[in-house]
Design a protein around this motif. Structure first.
Motif, mmCIF file in Angstrom:
data_model
loop_
_atom_site.group_PDB
_atom_site.id
_atom_site.type_symbol
_atom_site.label_atom_id
_atom_site.label_comp_id
_atom_site.label_asym_id
_atom_site.label_seq_id
_atom_site.Cartn_x
_atom_site.Cartn_y
_atom_site.Cartn_z
ATOM 1 N N THR A 140 -5.636 0.490 7.395
ATOM 2 C CA THR A 140 -6.613 -0.241 7.361
ATOM 3 C C THR A 140 -7.500 -0.239 8.595
ATOM 4 O O THR A 140 -6.778 -0.109 9.745
ATOM 5 C CB THR A 140 -6.220 -1.860 7.177
ATOM 6 O OG1 THR A 140 -5.461 -2.092 7.985
ATOM 7 C CG2 THR A 140 -5.459 -1.721 5.536
ATOM 8 N N PHE A 168 -10.115 -0.267 3.658
ATOM 9 C CA PHE A 168 -8.907 0.427 3.396
ATOM 10 C C PHE A 168 -9.114 1.717 3.330
ATOM 11 O O PHE A 168 -10.156 2.565 2.481
ATOM 12 C CB PHE A 168 -8.127 -0.124 2.109
ATOM 13 C CG PHE A 168 -7.650 -1.499 2.190
ATOM 14 C CD1 PHE A 168 -6.346 -1.877 2.373
ATOM 15 C CD2 PHE A 168 -8.629 -2.653 2.353
ATOM 16 C CE1 PHE A 168 -5.977 -3.216 2.205
ATOM 17 C CE2 PHE A 168 -7.993 -3.989 2.423
ATOM 18 C CZ PHE A 168 -6.801 -4.071 2.233
ATOM 19 N N PHE A 207 0.741 -1.256 -0.160
ATOM 20 C CA PHE A 207 -0.143 0.071 0.061
ATOM 21 C C PHE A 207 0.960 1.246 0.107
ATOM 22 O O PHE A 207 2.110 1.000 0.453
ATOM 23 C CB PHE A 207 -0.887 0.010 1.343
ATOM 24 C CG PHE A 207 -1.497 -1.406 1.572
ATOM 25 C CD1 PHE A 207 -1.991 -2.230 0.618
ATOM 26 C CD2 PHE A 207 -1.606 -1.796 2.971
ATOM 27 C CE1 PHE A 207 -2.397 -3.416 0.866
ATOM 28 C CE2 PHE A 207 -2.126 -3.028 3.173
ATOM 29 C CZ PHE A 207 -2.545 -3.681 2.507
ATOM 30 N N ASN A 265 0.242 0.482 7.061
ATOM 31 C CA ASN A 265 1.100 -0.499 5.908
ATOM 32 C C ASN A 265 2.393 -1.113 6.215
ATOM 33 O O ASN A 265 2.715 -2.308 5.801
ATOM 34 C CB ASN A 265 1.328 0.155 4.628
ATOM 35 C CG ASN A 265 2.249 1.219 4.663
ATOM 36 O OD1 ASN A 265 2.856 1.729 5.700
ATOM 37 N ND2 ASN A 265 2.508 1.415 3.391
#
Length: 409
Positions: A62, A227, A56, A268
């Motif tokens: 997330t 996300f 990402f 990430n």
């Protein structure tokens, strides 16, 4: 005696006893090879984690029921008691998160994909909203991604990974072909760019379909992962977006003020950090174990050098009678011991690199040779030879030339 002559004599002595030299060096070779192999694999894993697991962007995070990686059974039990994160939380964030530029949802399972008479099992099946390729930093190599209309109408369209293309569709143009995902037909509209392997596991064995179509087949009850992309990039904007998301999620899930979050926010690099901790622990355990081999190898070198001193007592006596000083005799034996250990170190370096790349070939575990580790391995092996060669060299230097010449050895 100059240094060049000392090296020449040392090489002659080692070459004259080739088998004994090789057997003597086994401990040093194993120790250096172990260190080089461990460092090479750890460096490779860390570099690969940075390259592959940070898929990402730096401004993506997330929301999920539990963390990416769980390190204890107690944590697993605690996280399993949480309520699932559902699609309605995603819709709430889309409406309320003003510091989020893009939001998407992923739900996953595993299943079988068929095309014609061929099939592939244990495929990663993903239910995606239309923005997920961007959030996953995934390029579409062929075709296109989903449209919002296809998502809204639960269209049976699919994006596939390159493993599906190569193993099922083979040489055929995949766009427009119909595949069956656990028996349900989908039309291929895109192929994701090849991502390779991560720690030996292919990242291209997947099929993604619109989330509503996915949930028609697999149900609405499973937890999803949301996300979110921060508006304004990484850094402070990222922290602001995460904090706003946390507040919104706590309000949506009716968390009691002062209680812990009953969901998880992950950046990430969370899994990458844990992986590096694991490889660090592995290195911390393996390298000292390899050091034991070096110590054993050094002790063997010392014993063999003591035997060599005994075997060459008359030679030492003759040299001292001809004017050799104590430091000349010491230098000869220390150089011989150091050279022996250095040769073992060189062989160990090659052996360690071969072992590391052998693991890469067999298991797909990444390897990355670090020049500093080679230099350290050679330095440590040489120092080991010098350290354990001092006592035999001193014993040889202290021999009385008259007693030595009378020796029957």
């Amino acid at each position: 005696m100059d240094l060049k002559e000392a090296f020449k004599l040392a090489l002659q002595s080692l070459w004259a006893n080739k088998l004994r030299t090789v057997l003597t060096l086994l401990g040093v070779m194993i120790g250096v090879a172990s260190v080089i192999a461990v460092v090479t694999l750890v460096n490779g894993a860390n570099a690969y984690v940075d390259q592959k697991l940070n898929t990402f962007g730096s401004d993506v995070f997330t929301v999920s029921k539990q963390p990416t990686a769980i390190t204890s059974f107690e944590d697993y039990t605690k996280f399993q008691k949480r309520k699932n994160v559902q699609v309605d939380a995603y819709r709430w964030l889309v409406e309320q998160c003003h510091k989020c530029a893009l939001i998407g949802v992923q739900q996953t399972t595993r299943g079988t994909v068929k095309f014609s008479t061929e099939s592939v099992t244990d495929v990663a099946l993903r239910g995606w909203t239309s923005g997920m390729p961007v959030l996953n930093n995934l390029d579409i190599a062929q075709g296109r991604t989903f449209t919002q209309s296809e998502e809204d109408h639960s269209a049976h369209v699919a994006i596939i990974g390159t493993d599906i293309q190569e193993n099922l569709l083979k040489s055929e143009d995949p766009i427009g072909k119909e595949i069956r995902v656990d028996g349900v037909p989908y039309t291929v509209v895109g192929v994701g760019a090849k991502q390779g392997k991560t720690l030996g596991q292919s990242q291209d064995n997947w099929v993604a379909v619109p989330l509503p179509a996915f949930q028609r087949s697999y149900g609405l009850q499973k937890s999803v992962t949301i996300f979110l992309k921060a508006r304004g990039g990484s850094g402070l904007a990222m922290q602001d977006a995460m904090e706003e998301t946390r507040v919104l999620m706590r309000a949506f899930r009716h968390d009691i003020p002062g209680s812990d979050d009953d969901f998880n926010l992950d950046q990430n690099d969370a899994f990458a950090t844990i992986m590096k901790q694991i490889t660090g622990w592995f290195a911390a355990i393996a390298i000292p174990a390899a050091g034991i081999s070096l110590v054993v190898g050094g002790i063997v070198i010392m014993n063999i050098m003591l035997v060599s001193v005994t075997e060459r007592t008359r030679e030492i006596g003759i040299r001292k009678a001809l004017g050799a000083r104590k430091k000349d005799v010491m230098a000869q034996f220390i150089i011989e011991s150091a050279l022996m250990s250095l040769v073992g170190g060189i062989i160990g370096v090659f052996g360690g690199v071969l072992v590391a790349y052998g693991v890469t070939i067999v298991a797909g575990f990444p390897a990355n040779v670090a020049i500093w580790s080679i230099l350290v391995g050679l330095f440590v092996s040489t120092v080991t030879g010098i350290f354990f060669g001092v006592y035999p060299a001193r014993k040889a230097a202290d021999l009385d030339p008259i007693v030595a010449l009378r020796s029957d050895m």
